[in-house]
Design an enzyme around this catalytic site. Structure first.
Site, mmCIF file in Angstrom:
data_model
loop_
_atom_site.group_PDB
_atom_site.id
_atom_site.type_symbol
_atom_site.label_atom_id
_atom_site.label_comp_id
_atom_site.label_asym_id
_atom_site.label_seq_id
_atom_site.Cartn_x
_atom_site.Cartn_y
_atom_site.Cartn_z
ATOM 1 N N HIS A 1 0.421 9.476 -1.224
ATOM 2 C CA HIS A 1 -1.045 9.389 -1.185
ATOM 3 C C HIS A 1 -1.516 7.952 -1.029
ATOM 4 C CE1 HIS A 1 0.224 12.782 -3.822
ATOM 5 N NE2 HIS A 1 -0.545 13.453 -2.981
HETATM 6 S S1 FES Z 1 0.398 7.998 -4.388
HETATM 7 FE FE1 FES Z 1 0.434 10.035 -5.064
HETATM 8 S S2 FES Z 1 2.485 10.307 -5.762
HETATM 9 FE FE2 FES Z 1 2.384 8.237 -5.138
#
Ligand code: FES
Length: 184
Positions: free
Chosen positions: A149
């Site tokens: 993410h």
């Molecule tokens: S940014 Fe979501 S698991 Fe690493």
């Protein structure tokens, strides 16, 4: 039979020569490199430490700029021999503005001589957002980047950008000689 082996070297990006993955689980080796085997022979955990969930790692075989990835209690532990540039970058950060304020020095445990050696960084290589494994030498701060993410960690493993709430965790570890650390 050694209890320590290369677990998934065939899945590593071959361009990342500094990235070595070692597991302490008992299973057949599935990949090995000329650099990796000397490390493996140095890293078999003693039976008593295995029973306590601890592993011993000889950091003397890691070269500057290399990172070792070791499986500990089912999680990857990153052992990175930081370059001076990486140490300087981590030192230069103003901690007041950090999401999870922590000095670089606070992320180290004393070495066998009682001093802090900031070249060897030991941390649990798990993103504190939803648990993906970040990629090293990547992201906006040249530390680690979590592609799940988009979390960016600096060269100290501190969260700098993206959704992760905390710095990557420093595990319990101690130096049991000048070159061997015990994690757990
Ligand atoms: S940014 Fe979501 S698991 Fe690493």
């Amino acid at each position: 039979m050694s209890d320590t082996h290369i677990s998934d070297g065939e899945h590593e990006d071959p361009s990342r020569r500094d990235f070595i993955y070692i597991s302490t689980a008992a299973a057949a080796a599935v990949g090995a490199g000329s650099l990796a085997w000397p490390l493996v022979s140095q890293m078999s955990a003693a039976s008593d430490t295995r029973a306590a969930g601890s592993i011993e790692i000889d950091v003397s075989k890691i070269e500057e700029g290399q990172q070792l990835k070791v499986l500990w209690r089912g999680k990857p532990v990153f052992v990175r021999y930081r370059t001076q540039k990486e140490i300087d970058a981590a030192d230069a950060v103003e901690i007041d503005g950090l999401r999870d304020p922590e000095t670089d020095e606070a992320r180290f445990r004393p070495a066998f001589d009682g001093k802090i050696h900031k070249n060897i960084l030991v941390m649990v290589g798990v993103c504190t957002h939803f648990g993906c494994i970040p990629v090293g030498e990547a992201g906006d701060f040249d530390g680690w980047y979590c592609p799940c993410h988009g979390s960016h960690y600096d060269t100290s493993g501190r969260i700098r950008k993206g959704p992760a709430p905390k710095n990557m965790v420093i595990p319990e570890y101690t130096y049991i000689s000048d070159t061997v650390i015990k994690v757990g």
